[in-house]
Write an enzyme that holds these catalytic residues in place. Structure first.
Site, short mmCIF file in Angstrom:
data_model
loop_
_atom_site.label_atom_id
_atom_site.label_comp_id
_atom_site.label_asym_id
_atom_site.label_seq_id
_atom_site.Cartn_x
_atom_site.Cartn_y
_atom_site.Cartn_z
N ASP A 91 -0.67 3.28 14.02
CA ASP A 91 -1.93 3.44 14.75
C ASP A 91 -1.92 2.58 16.00
O ASP A 91 -1.20 1.57 16.06
CB ASP A 91 -3.11 3.03 13.86
CG ASP A 91 -3.39 4.04 12.75
OD1 ASP A 91 -2.96 5.20 12.90
OD2 ASP A 91 -4.02 3.67 11.75
N TYR A 100 4.36 -4.32 5.53
CA TYR A 100 3.31 -4.67 6.49
C TYR A 100 2.74 -6.05 6.19
O TYR A 100 2.73 -6.50 5.04
CB TYR A 100 2.15 -3.67 6.41
CG TYR A 100 2.50 -2.25 6.76
CD1 TYR A 100 2.43 -1.80 8.08
CD2 TYR A 100 2.88 -1.34 5.77
CE1 TYR A 100 2.74 -0.48 8.40
CE2 TYR A 100 3.19 -0.02 6.09
CZ TYR A 100 3.12 0.39 7.40
OH TYR A 100 3.42 1.69 7.72
N ASP A 109 -11.12 0.64 9.73
CA ASP A 109 -10.61 -0.54 10.41
C ASP A 109 -11.65 -1.00 11.43
O ASP A 109 -12.68 -0.36 11.61
CB ASP A 109 -9.25 -0.29 11.08
CG ASP A 109 -9.28 0.83 12.11
OD1 ASP A 109 -10.30 0.98 12.80
OD2 ASP A 109 -8.28 1.56 12.25
#
Length: 334
Positions: free
Chosen positions: A83, A111, A125
């Protein structure tokens, strides 16, 4: 200038010099360089893998577009979308190496994420619209207890703000139009999930190792829901993908500044180092080049292998079974 040269031209009446220059540039295409202009000798097309440390606010396709310009190569693809708000490891495949994208995309990812508790957004988010704010009274022990329920094989409902298609339209297009549709849960695997340091009153880092198709922001959202206070992802950095780590990555600025960007490319077979190497020659090599089944070298057990020619050139990824090898993916130069 950096990309300008003088040309001495002797030509017949009626010649359009600007047309010839354009045609020459088009012919040189991916191998455009001073030497190619001066000597006419074809240069080798760029072919390999480059690991980019993707900057924030760039899409993965933005990175590919930038590298197309740098390498003068149309065949550019990445293994695993990040993203725009995310940074970190983005394996990018150049030239003939794009044939390996499908294999790299299947690999697990690692991650370092940050979860913000007490905030629920429409994108899951902190880039999205805040839908709810709730008080937070979660201890570290309670957070670690909640994480245990998300390890292993789980089902995830993909977020509306995603590129998954429904009836020919991407979900984020429907979401931007104010529509929400039912999304069937998808199986994913969380191989490892650990709480890291507390970075703020209601924020923690999470270390995640997961399968292809996992939405880390959805994971953060679901953890927040399990804790009863809600949550969303406030930062994301990919630390590993396709066997590559941040130690292997370079910035776009470094690629642009490199005297020879092609020197930064890794051989395509680095994607397959998990498989043993086998050398073939003679009749087996000829048959493999034509895409036909070929005899496995004597003594090689059944399995998947990297196949090389006598000169050490990587030829293909193939499978041996019962003494006969078949090609999974060819990397022969054509």
């Amino acid at each position: 200038g950096p990309d300008t040269y003088t040309l001495r031209v002797r030509c017949s009446k009626g010649t359009y010099v600007r047309g010839e220059v354009f045609a020459g540039a088009k012919t040189l295409g991916r191998r455009k360089s001073a030497d190619a202009w001066r000597t006419g000798r074809p240069l080798r097309m760029p072919n390999g893998i480059i690991i980019i440390d993707k900057p924030r606010d760039w899409t993965s396709m933005d990175v590919c577009a930038k590298l197309r310009g740098i390498f003068h190569e149309k065949r550019v693809g990445h293994a695993g979308t990040l993203d725009p708000m995310a940074t970190g490891v983005l394996p990018v495949f150049i030239g003939r190496a794009t044939r390996a994208v499908e294999f790299a995309s299947e690999s697990e990812k690692e991650y370092l994420a940050e979860i913000k508790l007490g905030v629920v957004t429409n994108t899951q988010d902190t880039t999205g619209e805040i839908l709810e704010k709730r008080p937070v009274s979660v201890t570290r022990e309670e957070l670690e207890g909640a994480l245990a329920h998300f390890r292993g094989n789980i089902l995830q409902i993909p977020p509306m703000y995603s590129a998954i298609k429904r009836d020919g339209k991407k979900l984020y297009e429907l979401a931007r139009a104010g529509k929400e549709v039912e999304r069937p849960p998808r199986p994913v695997t969380i191989h490892a999930l650990e709480a890291g340091e507390q970075t703020g009153p209601d924020t923690y880092t999470l270390r995640v190792r997961c399968s292809k198709g996992t939405y880390v922001r959805t994971l953060c959202h679901d953890i927040g829901q399990a804790l009863g206070c809600g949550g969303c992802m406030s930062a994301l950095r990919r630390t590993g993908a396709a066997g590559f780590t941040l130690a292997d990555a370079v910035t776009l600025e470094a690629v642009q500044a490199a005297p020879d960007p092609a020197a930064l490319l890794r051989p395509v077979d680095t994607c397959f180092y998990g498989y043993d190497a086998v050398e073939i020659s003679g009749r087996a090599l000829d048959r493999a080049r034509n895409g036909n089944p070929f005899p496995c070298p004597v003594g090689v057990p059944d399995g998947v292998y990297r196949f090389y020619g006598p000169g050490g050139e990587f030829l293909l990824l193939g499978r041996c079974a019962g003494g006969t090898a078949t090609t999974i993916k060819s990397f022969f130069e054509v």
